[in-house]
Scaffold this active site. Structure first.
Site, PDB file in Angstrom:
ATOM      1  N   GLU A  28       1.243  -0.659  -5.149  1.00 16.30           N
ATOM      2  CA  GLU A  28       0.015   0.120  -5.302  1.00 16.30           C
ATOM      3  C   GLU A  28       0.434   1.594  -5.326  1.00 16.30           C
ATOM      4  OE1 GLU A  28      -3.545   2.373  -3.581  1.00 16.30           O
ATOM      5  OE2 GLU A  28      -1.615   2.025  -2.622  1.00 16.30           O
TER       6      GLU A  28
ATOM      7  N   ASP B  75       0.834  -1.189   0.000  1.00 19.94           N
ATOM      8  CA  ASP B  75       0.000   0.000   0.000  1.00 19.94           C
ATOM      9  C   ASP B  75       0.879   1.252   0.000  1.00 19.94           C
ATOM     10  OD1 ASP B  75      -2.839   0.990   0.325  1.00 19.94           O
ATOM     11  OD2 ASP B  75      -1.950   1.928   2.105  1.00 19.94           O
TER      12      ASP B  75
END
Length: 670
Positions: A415, A386
């Site tokens: 990401e 993330d």
């Protein structure tokens, strides 16, 4: 000022070369890609080039290059690696004495110039080729006989010359090489095929099997056990990876309520990205989900079904995370003595403390490496990271390399919805895959330009993962395009690139946005969801009571097509074609069969990008790019509907909401 030596035979512009060769080129096992270089020399003697591949055991493999453009001295060949590991390659330029003699002797002998001299020089070159190059006794005998025939003055000159010039194949396979000049070594990382090709399915484990009391409205969380009950359906649709959003304890301080509000109610579960509570941090499990035995059982069940488990790695902490008291140096302290929470103005994330890796790098690096090992030891080999672009790149380079020492099969997905320089650099330092801008590329011209870029030089290090939606992204195209938009975007994601993914609920075309935001209403990050998967079965694939679509059969067929057609497993093999309607995207993928190309697979995709209307047009195919002549015909086998037509270079199509918005066609030659 010093210069790098150029070599006796100059070898320049070796490609692929990531950052000039400072970073490794990447591929997966059996992935074909081209190595090219500029190789030349002074004068008129013949020059040649070889790619030398060095495998993980240090064994060298020589592959002959071909002159692609004589005017530009441009050489190339296609290579692949047959196993995982750290490889390298270099290009060697060399003087080719046999080719030089072959060219000169053919001209001079036929003109009657220096006949005996040229034949004797040929005999000597062939004897050198026999003596200086390792070869079989049979081939050595052939060269001995050829040299003798060149010197046999009792035979016609033409026969003597032919005895020397007919050795091209033998001396191409094992040539005599003079003045060998190597380029620098280029590092080449070869990884398992899932690093390039796979289909992902994202779930929030706490929602899978969650139930709501009809009287109180209170939810009971799903568990690893109930989430495991969803795995057979995910596997049946043909997905390769089940991706879990964070499964750790969730902080209570500044917990977010529904739709990211600041007034969380007593029973709101909070965002799983606000990691850490009194129960533990990144190395712990949320107690509502179960314990490590339950997690291990989930991973084992996934493996039984042919699925790999991917976990979210979100390096941030809730105010209640153990790090906040045990390692306050991991965070930024503001002038008032408080720890700074995460912000991306005007957005504020009061429930999250970002890690500051510059405060105490050795301790922070070691702690992250420790928690990585926890999950690797529990069978996780894929991590979706993330927001990696908010952490130092050098940290990722160190972490990925350190993990790879003992676990080279670990795959990292970035990401990183951020600027190109950061996206590309994360890939260069080790991330195998990356999220992309696909969600916002909706027009044919945009997609053509973007995928051409991704399939070009960037494919040597960056592997795109296409997601039509995520739990954070719901574009206007998806909000207003209806089920047709969901079909076409899934089909394009699944065929334009080798790796794609969907977020749970995609099957039901969840398209209602939170007002003023490109994200889902009642975002699952902040509450439980019960999508009533049971209704899909009870009503034959559709919730008739609510008119809810079910794209599960469509997704299953997409994944079947992907598995059955190796041309869709690769990135660098795409060709775009044209259509008379600008809303129609046409492309093809070729290859993936035998490495000599004798069993090539050809796929053509035609998609109507307008989700609101049927469109009829003529598409124009570049026939040589699919292995056919311009005026040849072929059988177009439509794989979604099993229809067949006879196609050529110009073909009429009609696509849209009334039927299907996309054709996926297998090319079968007559």
């Amino acid at each position: 000022m010093g210069q790098t030596p150029i070599g006796r035979i100059p070898v320049q512009n070796v490609r692929p070369a990531v950052d000039g060769g400072a970073r490794p080129t990447k591929s997966v096992v059996n992935e074909l890609f081209a190595i090219t270089a500029t190789v030349f020399r002074e004068g008129h003697d013949k020059v040649n080039a070889t790619v030398v591949l060095t495998d993980p055991d240090g064994v060298e493999h020589h592959i002959r290059m071909h002159l692609l453009n004589p005017g530009l001295d441009h050489w190339g060949t296609t290579v692949f690696a047959d196993r995982e590991g750290i490889w390298s390659y270099r290009v060697e330029g060399w003087s080719d004495p046999y080719a030089t003699w072959h060219h000169d002797a053919t001209i001079k002998v036929e003109a009657g110039v220096d006949v005996e001299l040229m034949l004797e020089e040929g005999a000597r070159v062939i004897e050198r080729a026999r003596d200086e190059v390792e070869r079989s006794p049979e081939d050595g005998q052939l060269l001995t006989e050829a040299a003798a025939e060149l010197r046999d003055t009792g035979r016609p000159v033409g026969e003597r010359l032919a005895a020397g010039t007919n050795l091209h194949d033998l001396l191409t396979h094992a040539p005599l090489r003079d003045l060998v000049s190597p380029s620098r070594e280029h590092s080449w990382w070869v990884e398992r095929q899932l690093a390039l090709h796979g289909a992902w399915y994202e779930i929030f484990p706490r929602s899978e099997g969650a139930t709501q009391d009809p009287e109180t409205g209170l939810w009971t969380s799903g568990t690893f056990a109930t989430a495991a009950e969803r795995l057979p359906a995910i596997a049946d649709m043909g997905f390769d990876v089940v991706y879990l959003t964070p499964i750790h304890p969730i902080g209570r301080t500044n917990r977010k309520g529904r739709n990211n509000t600041l007034d969380a109610q007593e029973h709101d579960p909070g965002s799983p990205y606000a990691i850490g509570a009194q129960e533990g941090g990144h190395d712990a499990l949320h107690p509502d989900l179960g314990d490590f035995d339950d997690f291990d059982a989930f991973v084992a069940r996934a493996q039984e079904l042919g699925l790999e488990v991917a976990m979210d790695l979100a390096l941030q902490a809730a105010p209640d995370h153990p790090w906040a008291t045990e390692h306050p140096e991991f965070f930024t302290t503001r002038a008032d003595g408080t720890i700074a929470y995460a912000e991306n103005p005007p957005k504020k994330y009061q429930d999250i403390y970002p890690v500051n890796f510059d405060n105490a790098p050795p301790a922070a690096y070691a702690e992250v490496r420790r928690i990585m090992q926890v999950w690797i030891d529990h069978g996780v080999k894929i991590f979706r990271v993330d927001n990696p672009h908010t952490k130092p790149v050098e940290f990722w380079q160190w972490l990925i390399a350190d993990v790879a020492v003992d676990h080279p099969d670990v795959i990292w997905l970035a990401e990183a919805f951020t600027k190109p320089a950061m996206m590309h650099t994360l890939a260069k330092v080790g991330f195998q895959q990356s999220y992309t801008y696909y969600a916002w590329r909706n027009q044919a011209a945009e997609l053509t330009e973007y995928v051409t870029e991704l399939a070009g030089p960037a494919a040597a290090y960056m592997r795109p993962s296409f997601w039509p939606t995520t739990h954070d992204i719901l574009t206007p195209y998806m909000q207003y395009g209806g089920p047709t938009a969901f079909q076409v975007r899934a089909a394009l994601a699944a065929t334009l690139v080798p790796t794609y993914g969907i977020y749970a609920g995609y099957e039901h075309c969840e398209n209602v946005a939170r007002p003023g935001a490109e994200e889902h209403i009642d975002n699952e990050k902040y509450e439980f969801k019960n999508r009533r998967w049971d209704l899909d079965t009870e009503h034959g694939g559709r919730d008739e009571a609510h008119g809810r679509p079910n794209l599960a059969p469509f997704l299953k067929r997409l994944n079947e097509i992907r598995r059955e057609h190796p041309a869709l497993h690769w990135m660098r093999n795409i060709t775009f074609h044209s259509a008379e309607d600008e809303n129609i995207l046409v492309f093809s993928k070729r290859g993936g069969g035998a490495h000599d190309g004798s069993d090539s697979d050809e796929i053509i995709v035609v998609a109507n990008l307008d989700p609101h209307a049927d469109r009829a047009t003529t598409v124009h195919l570049n026939m040589p790019s699919i292995g056919l002549g311009w005026h040849e015909r072929f059988v177009a086998h439509e794989l979604l509907t099993d229809q067949q037509w006879h196609w050529g270079d110009a073909n009429f199509v009609q696509l849209g909401p009334s039927a299907l918005p996309v054709h996926i066609i297998s090319v079968r030659k007559f």
